[in-house]
Write an enzyme that holds these catalytic residues in place. Sequence first.
Site, PDB file in Angstrom:
ATOM      1  N   GLU A  97     -29.017   8.244  78.458  1.00 21.95           N
ATOM      2  CA  GLU A  97     -28.202   7.481  77.504  1.00 21.95           C
ATOM      3  C   GLU A  97     -26.719   7.662  77.794  1.00 21.95           C
ATOM      4  O   GLU A  97     -25.917   6.767  77.529  1.00 21.95           O
ATOM      5  CB  GLU A  97     -28.567   7.891  76.065  1.00 21.95           C
ATOM      6  CG  GLU A  97     -29.948   7.336  75.685  1.00 21.95           C
ATOM      7  CD  GLU A  97     -30.734   8.149  74.693  1.00 21.95           C
ATOM      8  OE1 GLU A  97     -30.154   9.022  74.014  1.00 21.95           O
ATOM      9  OE2 GLU A  97     -31.965   7.926  74.604  1.00 21.95           O
ATOM     10  N   GLY A 172     -38.208   6.925  73.943  1.00 23.45           N
ATOM     11  CA  GLY A 172     -38.152   6.226  72.664  1.00 23.45           C
ATOM     12  C   GLY A 172     -39.031   4.987  72.606  1.00 23.45           C
ATOM     13  O   GLY A 172     -38.919   4.179  71.685  1.00 23.45           O
ATOM     14  N   SER A 210     -41.122  10.273  75.043  1.00 27.26           N
ATOM     15  CA  SER A 210     -42.216  10.050  74.085  1.00 27.26           C
ATOM     16  C   SER A 210     -43.229  11.191  74.055  1.00 27.26           C
ATOM     17  O   SER A 210     -44.428  10.962  73.877  1.00 27.26           O
ATOM     18  CB  SER A 210     -42.914   8.711  74.366  1.00 27.26           C
ATOM     19  OG  SER A 210     -42.001   7.642  74.227  1.00 27.26           O
TER      20      SER A 210
HETATM   21  P1  13P Z   1     -38.149  10.485  72.929  1.00 25.48           P
HETATM   22  O1  13P Z   1     -38.925  11.767  72.837  1.00 25.48           O
HETATM   23  O2  13P Z   1     -37.701   9.969  71.587  1.00 25.48           O
HETATM   24  O3  13P Z   1     -38.823   9.468  73.775  1.00 25.48           O
HETATM   25  O4  13P Z   1     -36.771  10.855  73.682  1.00 25.48           O
HETATM   26  C1  13P Z   1     -36.827  11.519  74.878  1.00 25.48           C
HETATM   27  C2  13P Z   1     -35.461  11.972  75.228  1.00 25.48           C
HETATM   28  O5  13P Z   1     -34.612  11.169  75.581  1.00 25.48           O
HETATM   29  C3  13P Z   1     -35.156  13.399  75.087  1.00 25.48           C
HETATM   30  O6  13P Z   1     -33.944  13.705  75.671  1.00 25.48           O
END
Ligand code: 13P
Length: 260
Positions: A97, A172, A210
């Site tokens: 991100e 996510g 996830s």
């Molecule tokens: P999720 O577990 O919500 O998919 O996010 C993973 C993540 O980006 C952890 O840094």
Amino acid sequence: MGGRLPLVVGNWKMNGTRVTNVELLAALRAAGPFDAEVSVCCPFPYLTDVALSLQGSGIGWGAQDCSQHELGAYTGEVAAAMLAEFGCRHVIVGHSERRLHHAESDTLVADKARLALAHGLTPIVCVGETRAERDGGSTEAVVKRQLSAVIHTLGHCVSQIVVAYEPIWAIGTGLTATPSQAQAVHSVLRGQLAAASTRASEMRLLYGGSVNAGNAQELFAQPDIDGALVGGASLRAADFSAICRAASHVALGSTGKSRT
Ligand code: 13P
């Protein structure tokens, strides 16, 4: 050689409130202690609260980013030295991100990892491919390129970092990489680390994307998956605790996984 202690890290991302954080951490604390290493990476303003909630619990805390600069005129940035003052154990660097929304390059991520180490923090360096990169067959090339910048900057000190493989298409989305897909990439990463450090077999390689209470155990059973970087499920105490317990089972050797 002894096994690797599994590590489960919660990445809260930009979530939480002071009130809900206290509730979440009290529940996590009550669910412990765990036989795996557990840490929570919260937004910067909450570091003091999180430290107070977790002190003495054995659960660590950390941040989700740090500056590539030591100190100085960098408005809005937070230095690794400051995170160390708050007792942080970990700092995530190079999360997809940040690479995506803040145009962080491989070399910038490597500089952040270097400063984190210089201030006694363990950087959790994230690598991972997009859906298009996977479909185009370049997963291995992408993660190797991302990790190689860090190896270039840190040299043999790379053994002091934690690497998190986070396929972007699994973050996510509820789409987890299958245990064998994740293991295949982890094995590539460990091989690359082994060429840079004699201690690669002692390093923790986390999977992220996830991870939840239902899939953690199967992922942790893979030979090169040493824990998880958990997003959404880390915001729910019951789910995160279940993931930490799954890692503890590996630590205790009750899964039959060979950890040597
Ligand atoms: P999720 O577990 O919500 O998919 O996010 C993973 C993540 O980006 C952890 O840094």
